[in-house]
Design an enzyme around this catalytic site. Structure first.
Site, mmCIF file in Angstrom:
data_model
loop_
_atom_site.group_PDB
_atom_site.id
_atom_site.type_symbol
_atom_site.label_atom_id
_atom_site.label_comp_id
_atom_site.label_asym_id
_atom_site.label_seq_id
_atom_site.Cartn_x
_atom_site.Cartn_y
_atom_site.Cartn_z
ATOM 1 N N LYS A 194 -0.440 -5.150 7.690
ATOM 2 C CA LYS A 194 0.523 -5.538 6.656
ATOM 3 C C LYS A 194 1.965 -5.507 7.151
ATOM 4 O O LYS A 194 2.858 -6.047 6.494
ATOM 5 C CB LYS A 194 0.348 -4.657 5.427
ATOM 6 N N SER B 35 -4.682 -1.338 7.890
ATOM 7 C CA SER B 35 -3.532 -1.802 7.096
ATOM 8 C C SER B 35 -2.221 -1.876 7.866
ATOM 9 O O SER B 35 -1.209 -2.318 7.309
ATOM 10 C CB SER B 35 -3.348 -0.902 5.868
ATOM 11 N N SER C 202 0.468 -0.502 -0.143
ATOM 12 C CA SER C 202 -0.507 -1.055 0.797
ATOM 13 C C SER C 202 -1.555 -1.899 0.083
ATOM 14 O O SER C 202 -2.743 -1.870 0.417
ATOM 15 C CB SER C 202 -1.192 0.059 1.602
#
Length: 387
Positions: free
Chosen positions: A65, A62, A127
Site C-alpha cells: 500500500k 500490506s 490499511s
C-alpha cells in the site's frame, strides 16, 4: 598574444583533504536482527548503513500500500484526481466481498460514494484493502490495470526486483519485492510528497462511525521520532514494518521483513533505528559550486578553470570515523577548450582507508571558450611535444 603554459604531467589522485585519527576508531558491533530480510538507510544520502538479505524477493503484504499511496499522491499532484472527488464503491471493493473477509478494512459500503481523501486515509492509517481496491479502480478503471501502473512506477523508481499483482498485498505467488526496493520507495514517498507523507504519522482515523488505530507500533515511541511508515502481515510474509524516524536533523529508514510477531517487527525496527542514530552521522565533505582546484586548460581563452561538484557531497559515516574520511580526484584527461559550464571533467571519490564509500562526477564550474588561431596552434605544438 600567445599565452605561456606550463608543460606538466597531470597528477592523478591528489588528496583534497585528509584528517587521520591517531588511534584506530572503535567499531561498534552490528546488531543481531531476527528477521528474514532487513535494511537500514540514511534518507538524505540514500546510503545503506546495514543490511541482510536485502535483495531477497519476498511477499510484502500490506507494505504494498506504500506504492498504492505513492500513486494516489502523484495523481493528486498532477491534477488527474482531486481530494474531494467522490468514488463509487463497487462490489469488488466492498468490505463484505468474500475475498476481503478477515483482512484489514476501512468498511466502505457497496454503491456508496466516498471521497478520495477519506479513502487515502483509510489506506494509510487503517490499511484498508477495500479502500485500496476502490482507489485502484478509480484511477485505472480496474485493479489489474492499476497493478500494471504500479509496475511502471516501480521501474521508474529503480525498484528492479519488484513485481505487483494487486493494490493491497493480498497473497499472490508473483507479488514480490525486496527490502532494498521498499527503502527506495519509502525515500521517494517522503521526498516527493512530504505533505501527503504527514498522513503516515496520524494515530487513528474514524470512518462511518468506526475508529481504527494506526497499526505502526513505533508511532508512540517519542524517543525515536518515528513518523511513518507502514506495517504488513500475511501468513506467507510474516510480520513486516517499514519505519522512518527523524532525530537531531538526521532521518533514517528501516525495513524489516519476515518477523514472527507484531512485537518482534517493532522491536527489531527499534533496534536498527537506535543503532543508526547512536553511531552514525552525516558529513558535508564539499559544497556544490566550490572549486576543489584550478585545472589547466589547453587551446582556450583561459589557461585554467575551476573544477568542483555540481551537488554538495554529503556522506553517512560512523561518528567515530568521520575524521578519517578522505577524498581524491581524477581528471578524465587533458582539458581542451571549448569547455561548457557543468561539463563532467573527472571524478571525486571518497574513501575510508581502502574502501571507496562514494563517487561523484567532477565538473567545470565555468565555461572556457576556444582560443584564437595562434593560441590553438601554440597549444597543439605544446601538446604534441608533451605526448
Amino acid at each position: 598574444m600567445m599565452k605561456h603554459k606550463f608543460l606538466s604531467v597531470m597528477i592523478i589522485g591528489v588528496v583534497l583533504f585528509l584528517a587521520t585519527a591517531s588511534v584506530q576508531a572503535i567499531q561498534p558491533a552490528k546488531p543481531s536482527v531476527d528477521a528474514s530480510s532487513w535494511l537500514l538507510m540514511d534518507y538524505e544520502t540514500g546510503q545503506i548503513i546495514l543490511e541482510q538479505n536485502a535483495d531477497e524477493q519476498l511477499p510484502p503484504a500490506s507494505l504494498t500500500k506504500m506504492m498504492t499511496s505513492y500513486i494516489i499522491a502523484d495523481q493528486l499532484h498532477r491534477g488527474n484526481i482531486k481530494s474531494d472527488d467522490k468514488v463509487l464503491i463497487s462490489e469488488n471493493a466492498w468490505a463484505q466481498n468474500p475475498k476481503l473477509k478477515g483482512s484489514s478494512l476501512m468498511f466502505v459500503e457497496v454503491n456508496k460514494y466516498v471521497t478520495v481523501e477519506d479513502l487515502h486515509r483509510g489506506i494509510v492509517i487503517q490499511s484498508g484493502n477495500d479502500a485500496s481496491i476502490a482507489m485502484a479502480e478509480h484511477i485505472a478503471g480496474s485493479e489489474e490495470a492499476f497493478a500494471d501502473l504500479m509496475n511502471q512506477y516501480a521501474k521508474r523508481l529503480g525498484m528492479n526486483s519488484t513485481f505487483f499483482m494487486n493494490s493491497t498485498g493480498l497473497p499472490h505467488e508473483q507479488h514480490q519485492t525486496t527490502a532494498r526496493d521498499l527503502a527506495k520507495l519509502a525515500r521517494a514517498l517522503i521526498k516527493d510528497f512530504p505533505e501527503d507523507y504527514s498522513m503516515y504519522a496520524e494515530r487513528e482515523f474514524t470512518y462511518n462511525g468506526i475508529t481504527q488505530q494506526n497499526r505502526n507500533e513505533l508511532l508512540g515511541d517519542t524517543t525515536l521520532g518515528v513518523d511513518g511508515i507502514k506495517t504488513g502481515h500475511t501468513e506467507a510474509a510474516g510480520y513486516c514494518l517499514v519505519s522512518s524516524a527523524e532525530k537531531q536533523g538526521m532521518r533514517l529508514i528501516s525495513v524489516v521483513m519476515g518477523t514472527d510477531s507484531m512485537g518482534a517487527r517493532a522491536g527489531e525496527s527499534r533496534k536498527l533505528l537506535n543503532y543508526g542514530f547512536r553511531f552514525y552521522t552525516n558529513v558535508e565533505a564539499f559544497a556544490a559550486g566550490k572549486a576543489l582546484k584550478q585545472a589547466q586548460v589547453w587551446k582556450g581563452e583561459e589557461e585554467q578553470v575551476g573544477v568542483g561538484l555540481a551537488q554538495s557531497a554529503v556522506l553517512t559515516v560512523l561518528k567515530s570515523e568521520k575524521d578519517q574520511l578522505k577524498a581524491n580526484y581524477k581528471l578524465n584527461g587533458k582539458l581542451i577548450a571549448p569547455i561548457k559550464k557543468g561539463q563532467v571533467v573527472g571524478e571525486v571519490y571518497f574513501h575510508m582507508g581502502d574502501t571507496v564509500v562514494k563517487r561523484m562526477p567532477m565538473v567545470a564550474l565555468d565555461a572556457v571558450e576556444e582560443a584564437g588561431f595562434f593560441g590553438r596552434m601554440w597549444d597543439s605544438m605544446a601538446l604534441w611535444f608533451e605526448d
